[in-house]
Write a protein that holds these residues in place. Structure first.
Motif, PDB file in Angstrom:
ATOM      1  N   ARG A   1      39.899 -15.017  26.146  1.00  8.77           N
ATOM      2  CA  ARG A   1      39.125 -13.981  26.824  1.00  8.77           C
ATOM      3  C   ARG A   1      38.303 -14.533  28.042  1.00  8.77           C
ATOM      4  NH1 ARG A   1      36.624  -8.752  24.420  1.00  8.77           N
ATOM      5  NH2 ARG A   1      35.624  -7.854  26.100  1.00  8.77           N
ATOM      6  N   MET A   2      37.435 -15.498  27.829  1.00  2.00           N
ATOM      7  CA  MET A   2      36.535 -15.956  28.757  1.00  2.00           C
ATOM      8  C   MET A   2      37.285 -16.802  29.787  1.00  2.00           C
ATOM      9  SD  MET A   2      33.702 -14.549  27.680  1.00  2.00           S
ATOM     10  CE  MET A   2      32.557 -15.561  28.723  1.00  2.00           C
TER      11      MET A   2
ATOM     12  N   LYS B   1      26.712 -11.361  28.375  1.00  2.00           N
ATOM     13  CA  LYS B   1      27.410  -9.904  28.062  1.00  2.00           C
ATOM     14  C   LYS B   1      28.635  -9.856  27.676  1.00  2.00           C
ATOM     15  CE  LYS B   1      27.346  -5.165  28.927  1.00  2.00           C
ATOM     16  NZ  LYS B   1      28.461  -4.918  27.809  1.00  2.00           N
ATOM     17  N   GLU B   2      29.480 -10.576  28.635  1.00  2.00           N
ATOM     18  CA  GLU B   2      30.782 -10.667  28.461  1.00  2.00           C
ATOM     19  C   GLU B   2      31.176 -11.474  27.018  1.00  2.00           C
ATOM     20  OE1 GLU B   2      35.038 -12.431  30.669  1.00  2.00           O
ATOM     21  OE2 GLU B   2      32.917 -12.243  31.657  1.00  2.00           O
TER      22      GLU B   2
ATOM     23  N   GLN C   1      21.805 -11.050  36.886  1.00  2.00           N
ATOM     24  CA  GLN C   1      22.348 -12.453  37.278  1.00  2.00           C
ATOM     25  C   GLN C   1      23.697 -12.732  36.399  1.00  2.00           C
ATOM     26  OE1 GLN C   1      19.638 -11.138  35.452  1.00  2.00           O
ATOM     27  NE2 GLN C   1      17.849 -11.490  36.718  1.00  2.00           N
ATOM     28  N   GLU C   2      24.244 -13.745  37.262  1.00  2.00           N
ATOM     29  CA  GLU C   2      25.595 -14.185  36.559  1.00  2.00           C
ATOM     30  C   GLU C   2      25.478 -14.438  34.976  1.00  2.00           C
ATOM     31  OE1 GLU C   2      29.099 -17.347  37.814  1.00  2.00           O
ATOM     32  OE2 GLU C   2      27.732 -16.593  39.311  1.00  2.00           O
TER      33      GLU C   2
ATOM     34  N   ASP D   1      34.546  -7.626  19.902  1.00  2.00           N
ATOM     35  CA  ASP D   1      36.031  -7.332  19.607  1.00  2.00           C
ATOM     36  C   ASP D   1      36.832  -8.117  18.830  1.00  2.00           C
ATOM     37  OD1 ASP D   1      35.241  -5.316  21.898  1.00  2.00           O
ATOM     38  OD2 ASP D   1      36.209  -6.340  23.387  1.00  2.00           O
ATOM     39  N   LEU D   2      36.194  -9.195  18.264  1.00  2.00           N
ATOM     40  CA  LEU D   2      37.123 -10.089  17.322  1.00  2.00           C
ATOM     41  C   LEU D   2      37.100  -8.888  15.764  1.00  2.00           C
ATOM     42  CD1 LEU D   2      35.128 -13.311  17.416  1.00  2.00           C
ATOM     43  CD2 LEU D   2      37.532 -12.870  18.292  1.00  2.00           C
ATOM     44  N   ASN D   3      38.244  -9.270  15.268  1.00  2.00           N
ATOM     45  CA  ASN D   3      38.239  -8.589  13.959  1.00  2.00           C
ATOM     46  C   ASN D   3      36.989  -8.945  13.238  1.00  2.00           C
ATOM     47  OD1 ASN D   3      38.984 -10.657  12.091  1.00  2.00           O
ATOM     48  ND2 ASN D   3      41.101 -10.490  12.887  1.00  2.00           N
TER      49      ASN D   3
END
Length: 184
Positions: free
Chosen positions: A158-159, A103-104, A96-97, A111-113
């Motif tokens: 990022r998004m 998840k993204e 599903q989208e 991935d953030l510090n």
């Protein structure tokens, strides 16, 4: 007092589990961290001052436990990449989208510090004030505000992609050129 302490601990467990998962990015380690934090909190229940922020107190314990685990793991043998690869193969990705977007987002948060991730999770994820988060992280309130702003901007870029340069920005920023005195 003890019943109230246990009630506070039980009410905070879901937030603790979520914070642990995002700190460790590993379900098994997160469960271990949550258990260790709960145990440490129970053994130190006498140190908690009623009327103060329980969430900030226990998140500080969790953060310290997490840092201790990192130090311990550095001394121990690292897990092989094969185990991580097998984990990835065994997991089923959502079709599903919404699941993919979630998840993204979680990947982007991961991935953030570490400082930005902790701050984002404490303030935006768990509702701590800037002052409470600064006590948990052991840094000034201004650092918390800066980390949070940078984390939010990074996630937004990022998004949704970087925001286009607006008319309020200097021509250098809009053009993407560096000033001549800074070029080497």
């Amino acid at each position: 007092m003890l019943d109230t302490f246990h009630d506070l601990l039980l009410q905070t467990l879901p937030a603790l589990k979520g914070f642990a998962l995002l700190l460790t990015r590993n379900r098994q380690w997160a469960e271990d961290l949550t258990q260790e934090t709960s145990l440490r909190a129970l053994t130190r229940a006498h140190q908690f001052q009623p009327g103060t922020n329980f969430k900030a107190w226990i998140f500080t314990i969790m953060r310290n436990q997490h840092l201790d685990q990192i130090r311990r793991r550095r001394r121990e043998t690292q897990l092989t990449d094969d185990a991580d690869a097998l984990d990835a193969l065994m997991s089923v990705r959502p079709a599903q989208e919404d699941g993919l977007m979630l998840k993204e987002l979680l990947d982007a948060v991961g991935d953030l510090n570490r400082g930005q991730r902790e701050t984002l999770l404490l303030v935006a994820g768990n509702g701590l004030s800037y002052e409470e988060a600064s006590k948990v992280c052991g840094c000034p309130v201004g650092t918390i505000r800066s980390r949070l702003a940078r984390a939010r901007q990074t996630l937004q870029d990022r998004m949704m992609g970087p925001a286009p340069a607006g008319p309020h920005q200097p021509a250098i920023a809009r053009s993407g050129r560096r000033p001549e005195w800074n070029q080497a």
